[in-house]
Design an enzyme around this catalytic site. Structure first.
Site, PDB file in Angstrom:
ATOM      1  N   SER A  80     -11.582 -31.037  60.360  1.00  0.00           N
ATOM      2  CA  SER A  80     -12.488 -30.872  59.219  1.00  0.00           C
ATOM      3  C   SER A  80     -12.706 -29.403  58.886  1.00  0.00           C
ATOM      4  O   SER A  80     -12.550 -28.524  59.730  1.00  0.00           O
ATOM      5  CB  SER A  80     -13.841 -31.522  59.525  1.00  0.00           C
ATOM      6  OG  SER A  80     -13.710 -32.911  59.678  1.00  0.00           O
ATOM      7  N   GLN A  81     -13.096 -29.160  57.636  1.00  0.00           N
ATOM      8  CA  GLN A  81     -13.396 -27.791  57.233  1.00  0.00           C
ATOM      9  C   GLN A  81     -14.612 -27.286  58.020  1.00  0.00           C
ATOM     10  O   GLN A  81     -15.519 -28.062  58.364  1.00  0.00           O
ATOM     11  CB  GLN A  81     -13.640 -27.712  55.739  1.00  0.00           C
ATOM     12  CG  GLN A  81     -14.931 -28.344  55.269  1.00  0.00           C
ATOM     13  CD  GLN A  81     -15.075 -28.282  53.753  1.00  0.00           C
ATOM     14  OE1 GLN A  81     -14.722 -29.241  53.058  1.00  0.00           O
ATOM     15  NE2 GLN A  81     -15.593 -27.190  53.250  1.00  0.00           N
TER      16      GLN A  81
END
Length: 216
Positions: free
Chosen positions: A63-64
């Site tokens: 995930s970012q």
């Protein structure tokens, strides 16, 4: 010996998180302490400090950073907490959690991901993380209950079998919605009156699937 120039994104990493509203100092310190470049594919290391999701093995993603920090902040972690993570992936989120709580049980359905994440976490000294190859929809009975639960893949509905694992006052964070498209990050808190539900932000995660993957 030539001087290795750090990517500009790494130099502005913390500033970017603060600008987007992350204010918990413990979360910010954990994000600074854990090297994200260790958890991405070798070909993507130049992009590790950008605020974007990246592909990893088995068709999954890391995930970012903002989403990792935001979900972690929403858990309101304390040092004595026992945390369940559904979807180990690269192990990055588990490493962040390990800095903020007492113990993390992380469940991953892909053996390749579980093994590589376990090795990374051991190398970084995240000794309070246990990575288990298993089904996130069928938690082993002996695992007990948890103060916090984080789901890092999209669920169309949060199963009651999972919410039942929350201790009183416990918090669960999960992306809920259709597997194809946008989900909403949901925070469930177990209160004396039952489960309190709050919708947070829209996100996009890979699907949470039942069972242990037959391959990979």
């Amino acid at each position: 010996m030539p001087i290795v120039q750090e990517p500009p994104e790494k130099m502005t990493f913390q500033l970017s998180l603060r600008r987007r509203g992350i204010s918990d100092q413990a979360v910010l310190r954990a994000m600074e302490a854990i090297p994200r470049d260790v958890f991405v594919e070798p070909a993507d290391r130049a992009y590790a400090w950008r605020d974007s999701a990246l592909g990893i093995a088995c068709g999954q993603t890391i995930s970012q950073p903002f989403v990792v920090a935001y979900m972690t902040e929403q858990l309101q972690l304390q040092k004595h907490h026992r945390v369940l993570e559904i979807g180990t992936g690269s192990g990055y989120q588990a490493a962040i959690l390990s800095r903020l709580c007492g113990h993390v049980l992380s469940i991953e359905r892909y053996r390749t991901l579980a093994d590589s994440a376990r090795a990374r976490l051991e190398k970084l000294g995240c000794n309070n993380v246990e990575v288990l190859l298993g089904d996130g929809f069928d938690i082993p009975a002996g695992a007990g209950n948890f103060d916090r639960i984080m789901v890092t893949a999209a669920m169309e509905l949060v199963p009651e079998a999972l919410t039942q694992r929350l201790e009183p006052g416990g918090i669960l964070i999960a992306p809920v919605g259709p597997h194809q498209g946008t989900q909403t990050l949901i925070r469930l808190t177990r209160t004396e009156a039952g489960l309190e539900r709050k919708a947070l932000v829209d996100v996009r995660f890979v699907p949470a699937l039942p069972g242990i993957a037959r391959e990979l």
